[in-house]
Design an enzyme around this catalytic site. Structure first.
Site, mmCIF file in Angstrom:
data_model
loop_
_atom_site.group_PDB
_atom_site.id
_atom_site.type_symbol
_atom_site.label_atom_id
_atom_site.label_comp_id
_atom_site.label_asym_id
_atom_site.label_seq_id
_atom_site.Cartn_x
_atom_site.Cartn_y
_atom_site.Cartn_z
ATOM 1 N N ASP A 154 0.822 -1.213 0.218
ATOM 2 C CA ASP A 154 0.030 0.078 -0.135
ATOM 3 C C ASP A 154 1.218 1.381 -0.493
ATOM 4 O O ASP A 154 1.687 1.414 0.843
ATOM 5 C CB ASP A 154 -1.023 0.083 1.370
ATOM 6 C CG ASP A 154 -1.810 0.942 1.540
ATOM 7 O OD1 ASP A 154 -1.668 2.103 -0.074
ATOM 8 O OD2 ASP A 154 -2.721 1.326 1.793
ATOM 9 N N HIS A 163 -10.060 -1.577 -6.786
ATOM 10 C CA HIS A 163 -9.280 0.661 -6.288
ATOM 11 C C HIS A 163 -8.573 0.648 -6.992
ATOM 12 O O HIS A 163 -8.900 1.866 -6.911
ATOM 13 C CB HIS A 163 -9.136 0.084 -4.953
ATOM 14 C CG HIS A 163 -8.819 0.577 -3.953
ATOM 15 N ND1 HIS A 163 -9.791 1.524 -3.679
ATOM 16 C CD2 HIS A 163 -7.455 1.569 -3.908
ATOM 17 C CE1 HIS A 163 -8.995 2.554 -2.832
ATOM 18 N NE2 HIS A 163 -7.855 2.159 -2.576
HETATM 19 C C1 LIG Z 1 -9.926 8.276 -1.375
HETATM 20 C C2 LIG Z 1 -8.786 8.325 -0.642
HETATM 21 C C3 LIG Z 1 -8.632 6.815 -0.778
HETATM 22 C C4 LIG Z 1 -9.558 6.239 0.075
HETATM 23 C C5 LIG Z 1 -10.305 6.231 0.897
HETATM 24 C C6 LIG Z 1 -8.163 4.971 -0.264
HETATM 25 C C7 LIG Z 1 -8.414 4.054 1.551
HETATM 26 C C8 LIG Z 1 -8.267 2.874 1.237
HETATM 27 N N1 LIG Z 1 -7.379 2.361 0.507
HETATM 28 C C9 LIG Z 1 -6.633 0.848 0.833
HETATM 29 C C10 LIG Z 1 -5.100 0.543 -0.314
HETATM 30 C C11 LIG Z 1 -5.460 0.311 -1.173
HETATM 31 N N2 LIG Z 1 -4.621 1.360 -1.977
HETATM 32 C C12 LIG Z 1 -4.168 2.199 -3.128
HETATM 33 C C13 LIG Z 1 -4.325 3.132 -4.194
HETATM 34 C C14 LIG Z 1 -4.970 4.222 -4.178
HETATM 35 N N3 LIG Z 1 -5.806 4.330 -2.990
HETATM 36 C C15 LIG Z 1 -5.699 6.096 -3.208
HETATM 37 C C16 LIG Z 1 -6.894 6.423 -2.414
HETATM 38 C C17 LIG Z 1 -7.342 5.980 -1.569
HETATM 39 N N4 LIG Z 1 -7.545 5.421 -1.354
HETATM 40 C C18 LIG Z 1 -6.213 6.136 -4.617
HETATM 41 C C19 LIG Z 1 -5.640 7.856 -4.901
HETATM 42 C C20 LIG Z 1 -5.026 5.013 -4.553
HETATM 43 C C21 LIG Z 1 -3.311 4.816 -5.950
HETATM 44 C C22 LIG Z 1 -4.096 4.818 -7.083
HETATM 45 C C23 LIG Z 1 -4.052 4.876 -8.182
HETATM 46 O O1 LIG Z 1 -2.849 5.744 -9.181
HETATM 47 O O2 LIG Z 1 -3.106 3.760 -9.212
HETATM 48 C C24 LIG Z 1 -3.752 0.444 -2.699
HETATM 49 C C25 LIG Z 1 -2.676 0.281 -4.227
HETATM 50 C C26 LIG Z 1 -1.211 0.535 -4.750
HETATM 51 C C27 LIG Z 1 -0.889 1.864 -3.881
HETATM 52 O O3 LIG Z 1 -0.321 2.570 -5.248
HETATM 53 O O4 LIG Z 1 -1.036 1.878 -3.546
HETATM 54 C C28 LIG Z 1 -3.768 -0.340 -2.133
HETATM 55 C C29 LIG Z 1 -3.951 -1.524 -1.681
HETATM 56 C C30 LIG Z 1 -6.912 0.768 1.563
HETATM 57 C C31 LIG Z 1 -6.707 -0.308 2.256
HETATM 58 C C32 LIG Z 1 -8.493 1.396 2.314
HETATM 59 C C33 LIG Z 1 -9.339 1.479 3.402
HETATM 60 C C34 LIG Z 1 -8.766 1.188 4.649
HETATM 61 FE FE LIG Z 2 -6.836 3.023 -1.270
#
Ligand SMILES: C=CC1=C(C)c2cc3[nH]c(cc4nc(cc5[nH]c(cc1n2)c(C)c5CCC(=O)O)C(CCC(=O)O)=C4C)c(C)c3C=C
Ligand SMILES: [Fe+2]
Length: 408
Positions: free
Chosen positions: A222, A316
């Site tokens: 993440d 996601h």
């Molecule tokens: C509103 C914004 C976001 C929330 C709320 C959110 C919650 C959330 N995310 C994960 C796990 C992962 N998120 C990943 C990517 C990712 N998430 C957001 C935004 C929110 N996440 C963005 C902008 C991105 C990047 C998108 C991209 O450009 O590809 C990932 C994938 C790995 C990474 O890029 O970090 C994971 C895994 C959880 C578990 C969670 C709430 C508990």
């Molecule tokens: Fe996320």
């Protein structure tokens, strides 16, 4: 107040022996590791002796590479606290944070962190919307600091949301973090009282064979696609523009804080391929499902033999990617939390989501609106608390965070 010269383990006296300079993420993230040459015992490890400067154009703790621990705390102004008292508190807080970040002592009697070095301590201060009303400064509130809209599916606890003042403490050692917040807490007496507090953790440095992207409590890599210091628009995505109003906030940043509980029993009920489809990335390496390694760009156009997209429409990463959100970007700098068991025996654990951005109206808000409408991850999480704060720019020695607001 104590004497900064009484630094922990003679650390500052040895600053001239500074050896290692670690690559930080941006101006405030440059950290220096200093060796203990006081002769008073074995030198601290580089982990303990690493110091992140408090002073600078940006506050530390935003682009600083994430430390192993965080404590987030929100405070509300006491009824009698006026502008002068609040400004005085921010000066006391800034002075103490600067001393502790150097490994110095900010108080005379508290010896909790006596044996430890600064351990990459950062302290970051930010203001909530209500502070401006309480101090009769509504005309100085940035337009972007509006209460966040209600999002479908959230179950917010008002007592653990919002707040007039946010303090983010991060360090590689839990005792150092505790001591820092305890010190700031005592300095707030008479001006601000605690509203809520949350503690989080990430992987400890050295726990993996090589440094790697954080893994959250669902087991996913993440943080892969966060804005990076080398990106051309890194500063523009994170920090309030030098032309924006109000002037005092320029160079600052907005932070969204959400405590997001993970429904781990439901999540564990999915097999790994199903979990990977929810995110759109492999669980072991963090690589996109379209192939390659963690840093390989996802191929959102690629289809399976049956015509369905390899990275599902509600995966996601597809729902959140800047390319599908008019460039909306944020620096996610969250921490895991584990608060034991809920009354029904399920885990009270998840993600302290902390996201920094130049303007939440172009960052968190549109992305969360989309996520709440149809993200494959949403059935496995609950947003339980919420806060939006504006972090002023950093300050120089002798100044304090927020000086531009109170004296500008
Ligand atoms: C509103 C914004 C976001 C929330 C709320 C959110 C919650 C959330 N995310 C994960 C796990 C992962 N998120 C990943 C990517 C990712 N998430 C957001 C935004 C929110 N996440 C963005 C902008 C991105 C990047 C998108 C991209 O450009 O590809 C990932 C994938 C790995 C990474 O890029 O970090 C994971 C895994 C959880 C578990 C969670 C709430 C508990
Ligand atoms: Fe996320």
């Amino acid at each position: 107040m104590g004497n900064d010269g009484m630094s922990r383990r003679g650390l500052l006296g040895a600053a001239g022996a500074a050896g290692l300079v670690l690559g930080g993420a941006g101006g405030a993230g440059v950290a220096a590791a200093v060796a203990d040459s006081s002769g008073g015992g074995p030198a601290l490890t580089s982990l303990g002796s690493t110091a992140v400067p408090f002073h600078g154009a940006r506050q530390a703790g935003i682009t600083t590479p994430p430390q192993a621990r965080t404590v987030l705390a929100a405070y509300d102004l006491e009824p009698g606290a006026d502008r002068a008292k609040t400004a005085a508190l921010l000066r006391r807080w800034s002075d103490a944070a600067a001393r502790m970040s150097r490994g110095g002592r900010a108080d005379a009697d508290d010896q909790v962190a006596l044996d430890a070095g600064p351990s990459s301590l950062t302290v970051t201060f930010a203001f909530g919307s209500a502070l401006f009303d309480k101090l009769g400064m509504a005309d100085r509130r940035p337009a972007a600091l509006q209460p966040l809209p209600a999002f479908p599916g959230e179950e917010l606890d008002a007592a653990r949301s919002d707040g007039d003042l946010l303090v983010q403490v991060c360090a590689d050692d839990a005792l150092v973090g505790f001591h820092a917040l305890r010190t700031l807490h005592k300095l707030a007496r008479g001006t601000a009282r605690p509203r809520w507090r949350m503690a989080g953790f990430a992987r400890s440095p050295g726990a993996t064979a090589a440094p790697m992207t954080h893994r959250n409590l669902m087991g996913q890599v993440d943080g892969t696609k966060n804005p990076r210091p080398g990106d051309a628009d890194f500063e523009a995505k994170l920090f309030i523009a030098p032309t924006a109003d109000p002037v005092w906030a320029r160079g600052g940043s907005y932070v969204v804080v959400r405590r997001i509980r993970m429904l781990l029993d439901s999540w564990d009920g999915l097999d790994v391929p199903a979990q990977e489809r929810v995110i759109g990335r492999r669980k072991d390496t963090g690589a996109p499902l379209t192939g390659g390694a963690e840093r390989t760009e996802p191929d959102y156009g690629r289809r399976n033999g049956d015509g369905t997209p390899v990275i599902a429409a509600n995966a996601h990463i597809r729902v959140t990617a800047p390319e599908f959100n008019r460039g909306a970007a944020m620096l996610r700098r969250g921490y895991s939390y584990d608060d034991g068991f809920r009354p029904d025996g399920t885990a009270d654990a998840g993600l302290l989501f902390v996201a920094w951005q130049a303007d939440p109206r172009d960052g968190f808000v549109p992305v969360q609106q989309k996520l709440a409408r149809g993200d494959a991850l949403s059935p496995f999480i609950r947003h339980e608390t919420s806060g939006l704060f504006v972090a002023p720019p950093g300050c120089a020695p002798g100044g304090y965070v927020g000086q531009g607001l109170f004296e500008g």
